[in-house]
Scaffold this active site. Structure first.
Site, PDB file in Angstrom:
ATOM      1  N   VAL A  87       0.832  -1.201   0.000  1.00 21.36           N
ATOM      2  CA  VAL A  87       0.000   0.000   0.000  1.00 21.36           C
ATOM      3  C   VAL A  87       0.870   1.256   0.000  1.00 21.36           C
ATOM      4  CG1 VAL A  87      -0.155   0.012   2.534  1.00 21.36           C
ATOM      5  CG2 VAL A  87      -1.906   1.190   1.186  1.00 21.36           C
ATOM      6  N   CYS A 181       4.216   0.881   2.193  1.00 23.62           N
ATOM      7  CA  CYS A 181       4.958  -0.153   1.468  1.00 23.62           C
ATOM      8  C   CYS A 181       5.149  -1.410   2.312  1.00 23.62           C
ATOM      9  CB  CYS A 181       6.310   0.372   0.985  1.00 23.62           C
ATOM     10  SG  CYS A 181       6.169   1.849  -0.049  1.00 23.62           S
TER      11      CYS A 181
END
Length: 231
Positions: A87, A181
């Site tokens: 993400v 991330c």
């Protein structure tokens, strides 16, 4: 008399629209550019530089546990897309670069391509006297232990899409609602922490120049056709 001529650099169209472009509009634009180039590989490469309104994106197969809110009841804009990676968060003050390149004209090597994108960012930071760093086993660029640039790509028949996101001067609070991330033990940062008052406008030209150097292309400033965005 012998004339030495430099090899001709491949042209690369530079789309550099001001204002904010909604994420889905930019995503659809990328996909159309990729489709055109799959059908006609002779088309010029493209680099898109822009900013998005606040939005969260999840990579293909990424873990929704890295969201700190309920995705089904979210007040935030969330999209799952076909890039790699976990993400991430986009917002005004973050400069996003979407290269649409035919890697058959460069090197058919995705690891090489990721390192080249990191090199673009590292050279931009060097313009401001900052030393960007890579961390082995991770993709992206760090400054003094803080991640300032995220990278996630998708490649179809060696045509690239998605790309990099450099935190220039964003409101960082949006990152607090995710594990960026998927890396929980390394904080994110922005260039404004080192260079107060820096803006995306001035960094755009630095990214374009660094990109042209790293990929050895001739950037041709162009106007996008058929896509509109809100200020």
């Amino acid at each position: 008399m012998i004339h030495s001529t430099k090899p001709q650099k491949n042209p690369c169209l530079l789309y550099n629209p001001e204002g904010l472009m909604p994420y889905l509009k930019a995503h659809g634009w990328q996909r159309s550019l990729v489709t055109e180039r799959i059908h006609d590989p002779s088309l010029d490469d493209v680099l898109i530089l822009l900013e998005h309104p606040p939005v969260y994106t999840l990579g293909q197969g990424s873990n929704s546990d890295f969201l700190k809110f309920d995705i089904d009841k979210s007040q935030y804009d969330v999209h799952r897309v076909e890039r790699g990676g976990e993400v991430t968060y986009h917002c005004p003050g973050q400069l996003v670069g979407y290269p649409i390149l035919n890697l058959q004209s460069y090197r058919k090597d995705l690891h090489w391509y990721l390192r080249q994108l990191e090199e673009v960012i590292i050279r931009v930071l060097a313009v401001y006297g900052l030393q960007g760093e890579r961390i082995p086993a991770f993709t992206g660029v760090w400054l003094e232990g803080r991640k300032v640039a995220a990278i996630g790509i998708k490649v179809s028949r060696w045509i690239t899409m998605h790309g990099f996101a450099l935190n220039v001067c964003p409101d960082m609070t949006g990152f607090e609602r995710i594990v960026p991330c998927g890396i929980s033990d390394k904080p994110v940062g922005s260039l404004a922490e080192w260079i107060p008052g820096i803006t995306c406008q001035e960094v755009r030209s630095d990214i374009a120049q660094s990109f042209a150097e790293v990929f050895e292309v001739e950037l041709v400033e162009s106007q996008p056709q058929g896509f509109f965005w809100s200020e």
